[in-house]
Design an enzyme around this catalytic site. Structure first.
Site, PDB file in Angstrom:
ATOM      1  CD  GLU A 118      82.790   2.560 -67.584  1.00 42.03           C
ATOM      2  OE1 GLU A 118      82.327   3.099 -68.621  1.00 42.03           O
ATOM      3  OE2 GLU A 118      81.787   1.499 -67.111  1.00 42.03           O
ATOM      4  CE  LYS A 177      82.219   7.332 -68.105  1.00 42.51           C
ATOM      5  NZ  LYS A 177      81.661   6.019 -68.563  1.00 42.51           N
ATOM      6  CD  GLN A 178      81.915   6.262 -63.241  1.00 39.41           C
ATOM      7  OE1 GLN A 178      82.165   6.037 -64.407  1.00 39.41           O
ATOM      8  NE2 GLN A 178      80.867   5.372 -62.487  1.00 39.41           N
TER       9      GLN A 178
HETATM   10  C1  BGC Z   1      79.502   4.447 -66.063  1.00 37.00           C
HETATM   11  C2  BGC Z   1      79.272   3.175 -65.416  1.00 37.00           C
HETATM   12  C3  BGC Z   1      77.804   2.839 -65.369  1.00 37.00           C
HETATM   13  C4  BGC Z   1      77.302   3.043 -67.052  1.00 37.00           C
HETATM   14  C5  BGC Z   1      75.776   2.677 -66.798  1.00 37.00           C
HETATM   15  C6  BGC Z   1      79.141   4.347 -67.727  1.00 37.00           C
HETATM   16  O1  BGC Z   1      79.138   5.589 -68.333  1.00 37.00           O
HETATM   17  O2  BGC Z   1      80.703   4.669 -66.377  1.00 37.00           O
HETATM   18  O3  BGC Z   1      79.573   3.161 -64.119  1.00 37.00           O
HETATM   19  O4  BGC Z   1      77.543   1.688 -64.958  1.00 37.00           O
HETATM   20  O5  BGC Z   1      77.433   4.300 -67.345  1.00 37.00           O
HETATM   21  O6  BGC Z   1      74.848   3.766 -66.149  1.00 37.00           O
END
Ligand code: BGC
Length: 800
Positions: A493, A606-607
């Site tokens: 994100e 971010k991930q």
């Molecule tokens: C993450 C998402 C996740 C959400 C709820 C966000 O920080 O980027 O991938 O779905 O948190 O856990």
């Protein structure tokens, strides 16, 4: 004491150490207190109660959260409602509330017995006047009878004789956290309070949906009432307290018990909620605590028999894993319903349901409790009308599952958030993070593969698959050289409004292909029910051709020279930065000069994003491609989401980065136990919990359940001497015991037959109900204890 009381004490006895999570000492620090409250929830999927101390010391954040109870009122969007609690109990000496905040703490321990689903607390507290009181409590909400809960309280005046006031009540003074610090939101109004000598009743209603929530309880001394006098019920606003005085003899143990019942107007006639709650409470009292606790413990034993995983040789890993399984068990929706990104433990993410559920949490239920997995998919089916509205509002066709979902399925993503670095930002995920649409379909397809539940596929699944496929047709843009998905957010994100996020595009290609294949399959069989579905949603054959067409033409590329997959168009052109520094917990730090406002101009993510493709479709990519992408993206990942570590553990295992994988696994497994992101007070990170389980079963255990065979590629960390667990597969139970040398498998089934199983790519077929042993080099499969049980051996086709 009655004979019964000894039985209750016996039932409440602690399980062996390996089943306990213990926290010694008391901290006045609000955050620490609230973290512990999240960690020590008791629950049954219908509701969870936070592990707050009974007397609610200042700073504690008590609450009960119930599956599916959301309300908006003055909030920006619907949020999970903090419901009344029945666990309030306090002791008063000389006008002072005895608590670890007002007294000297001589001993204080909270212990969660995961095997039995019971939270224990022991405190030895000294008042400023020097009076020592010891308090023991044990509480549970029943696993087999989800509306009921029970608590036992014992108290001893250790060095004095005299009056101790005992208060016990129902607490409806519950406010949700607001957006700004110190702001609170009220979602409930008081409907009814009733009191009797031993009974108390509180009924509240959500302000918007008018859902009634009733809590009825009986509070009474255990055994004779010697020394107990002056029962006085009191009502303070939305709180009910029953007060009695105990003339305590020094050193004598006094016990009390609380029977509680929680009902809502969803299960009971709203006008009869009071009657039904009281009837239920009376039935519970008649049955008695002993038999109810006994059933509760048996219900837990049954859950553990199925879901427990034993890791030999690594006690910290084993305990952390058990804790994660405990969380999954207390959050399994017992009826149509799903579970949010923070389970039912607190208000983080407003209790909303994200892709975390289908991709990270769902596999546990699918492999252990397929009915629960079905409940979760049914939630997506009953919220399909909301998904249709989402698409329409955004100007698309078909159904668009909301990035954040609550009661109706209409998107409830807030417009603003106070993000990393505490800046307030507009949130675009609700509009752009559309991979959720296909994440749901991915879970649905896996459910069908593993369970073979054709009824679900036919009665609900096809409609979901087709309506969401339709959405993508309207969402993609046709270009000269194929199709694009523009203005999109992938799992990472940090980068918003991008074009052709690889994860999204790959998943959509798969989704549209699946829709087309299923359509053709059923259309050829001329099933009348199928025609009805198509008629009801006005599905035309030319739409189906476009699914195939888009599935082929939607852009997705693996670079032939490097094997790399570009996360989105133009990603490789961004400023090339990698993670070089970590904080003392090992979490990556942003490089100097980069902030969360400017990080989108860099390659830092971010991930896990591209790597998620390999988790969902492990067979469709070569080991080389996986490795190149792992090495490339891992160095650029900030792990700012709890979904990231387990993803790296799983992909790391598949590419031979085993030490990395173990470290990532341990981070995930202890994510909340160590409050790794500093926000466990806002709830348990459900995706990390589910990801922990997946890493063990599908990662270390190397297990994948296919429609026609079991696949195994196990590998154990050095210190693990054995990994054993069982899963459910098409009405059969598979038991596995994996060591460094071999893997024993037994498929239990009521029906004789053969099963197919591939072990590191070699296929074997063997009969059910006998233990077979696989060895790795060379790969063999033998009846355990014999040398020639090998049946049929071929090479695995890398199909998915
Ligand atoms: C993450 C998402 C996740 C959400 C709820 C966000 O920080 O980027 O991938 O779905 O948190 O856990």
């Amino acid at each position: 004491m009655r004979h019964d009381d000894f039985d209750v004490d016996e039932l409440l006895r602690y399980s062996q150490d390996e089943w306990l999570i213990e926290r010694k000492g008391f901290s006045r620090n609000r955050m620490r207190m609230q973290v512990q409250e999240s960690l020590f929830c008791v629950g049954n999927g219908y509701l969870n109660i936070r592990g707050s101390l009974e007397e609610l010391p200042p700073g504690s954040m008590p609450g009960m959260y119930m599956n599916g109870i959301y309300d908006r009122s003055e909030a920006d969007v619907e949020e999970l409602v903090k419901c009344p609690v029945w666990t309030d109990v306090s002791f008063w000496i000389d006008g002072l509330k005895v608590s670890p905040c007002s007294c000297k703490v001589m001993r204080h321990t909270c212990t969660l017995d995961m095997r039995k689903g019971i939270l224990h607390r022991y405190s030895r507290l000294k008042t400023p006047e020097g009076k020592i009181l010891s308090i023991t409590t044990a509480r549970m909400v029943f696993m087999h009878s989800v509306h009921r809960g029970y608590m036992r309280v014992r108290v001893t005046a250790e060095n004095f004789s005299g009056a101790v006031k005992v208060m016990s009540g129902l607490n409806g003074e519950m406010l949700n956290r607001g957006f700004f610090p110190g702001e609170h939101l009220k979602h409930l109004h008081l409907e009814r309070i009733e009191r009797g000598r031993d009974l108390m009743y509180l009924e509240m209603k959500t302000r918007e949906q008018q859902i009634g929530i009733s809590v009825a309880a009986a509070w009474r001394p255990v055994g004779d009432r010697k020394g107990v006098s002056g029962f006085a019920p009191r009502i303070y606003g939305e709180k009910f307290t029953s007060e009695l005085t105990l003339q305590a003899d020094q050193g004598r143990l006094y016990a009390f018990e609380k029977y509680a019942v929680v009902l809502t107007s969803r299960e009971a006639d709203p006008d009869r909620l009071f009657r039904e709650s009281i009837c239920e409470l009376r039935a519970f009292l008649k049955k008695g605590a002993t038999s109810e606790i006994g059933e509760h413990i048996r219900a837990w034993a049954g859950r553990w028999e199925q879901a427990d995983i034993v890791i030999e040789g690594d006690p910290p890993a084993r305990q952390a894993l058990r804790y994660n399984i405990y969380q999954l068990l207390i959050n399994a929706p017992p009826f149509t319903g799903s579970t949010g990104a923070r389970f039912l433990s607190s208000e983080g993410y407003l209790g909303h349901i994200f892709w975390d559920t289908e991709i990270f949490i769902f596999p546990f239920y699918l492999y252990n409790f397929p009915k629960v997995a079905r409940n979760m998919l049914m939630y997506r089916y009953v919220t399909l009308p909301g998904a249709l509205k989402n698409a329409e509002r955004a100007g698309y066709s078909g159904a668009k599952y909301g990035w954040e979902s609550a009661v109706t399925g209409e998107d409830v993503t807030p417009r603003f958030a106070s993000k990393l670095e505490r800046t307030i930002r507009l949130i675009y995920t609700g509009r752009e993070e559309d991979h959720i649409v296909s994440d749901v379909i991915y879970a649905l397809e896996r459910y069908f593969r593993v369970t073979g539940d054709e009824h679900f596929l036919f009665d609900q699944g096809l409609e979901m698959i087709f309506q969401t496929a339709r959405f993508w047709v309207s969402r993609v843009d046709a270009g000269e050289d194929g199709y694009d998905i523009r203005v999109v957010i992938g799992p990472d994100e940090f980068h918003e409004h991008v074009t052709n996020n690889a994860y999204t595009n790959f998943l959509v290609r798969w989704h549209l292909n699946l829709a087309a294949v299923l359509y053709r399959y059923f259309a050829h069989r001329n099933l009348p029910g199928f025609e009805r579905i198509c008629r009801e949603i006005s599905l035309q054959p030319d739409e189906v051709s476009s699914w195939k067409d888009i599935s082929r033409g939607l852009k997705f590329k693996v670079d032939e020279a490097t094997g790399l997959i570009e996360q989105f168009d133009g990603y490789f052109m961004l400023r090339e930065l990698t993670v070089t520094k970590h904080d003392r917990h090992g979490s990556p730090l942003l490089p100097p000069g980069v902030t969360y406002r400017t990080v989108d101009r860099t390659q830092l993510i971010k991930q896990a994003d591209v790597l998620m493709i390999f988790i969902l479709f492990p067979h469709l990519f070569s080991d080389d491609v996986k490795l190149s992408n792992y090495e490339y993206y891992e160095r650029r990942t900030m792990h700012k989401s709890s979904l990231s570590h387990c993803s790296h553990a799983m992909v790391g295992l598949s590419v031979g980065k085993r030490q990395h994988a173990y470290n990532y696994f341990m981070k995930t497994a202890r994510f909340d136990l160590e409050n790794l992101h500093g926000n466990t007070h806002l709830g348990i990170h459900a995706a990390a919990v589910g990801g922990t389980w997946q890493t063990v079963v599908t990662g270390f255990g190397g297990l994948t359940l296919k429609s026609d065979r079991i696949e195994l590629r196990p590998w154990l960390p050095k210190r693990w001497t054995q990994l054993s667990f069982r899963v459910v597969w098409r009405g059969r139970i598979i038991e596995l015991a994996i060591t460094h040398k071999h893997t024993d498998i037994m498929v239990r089934s009521d029906v004789d037959g053969m099963v197919a199983c591939s072990f590191w790519g070699s296929c074997f077929r063997f009969p059910v109900n006998q233990v077979y042993r696989f060895s790795s080099s060379p790969v063999t499969c033998m009846l355990k204890g014999e040398c020639d049980g090998e049946v049929e051996n071929s090479t695995d086709s890398a199909s998915d």
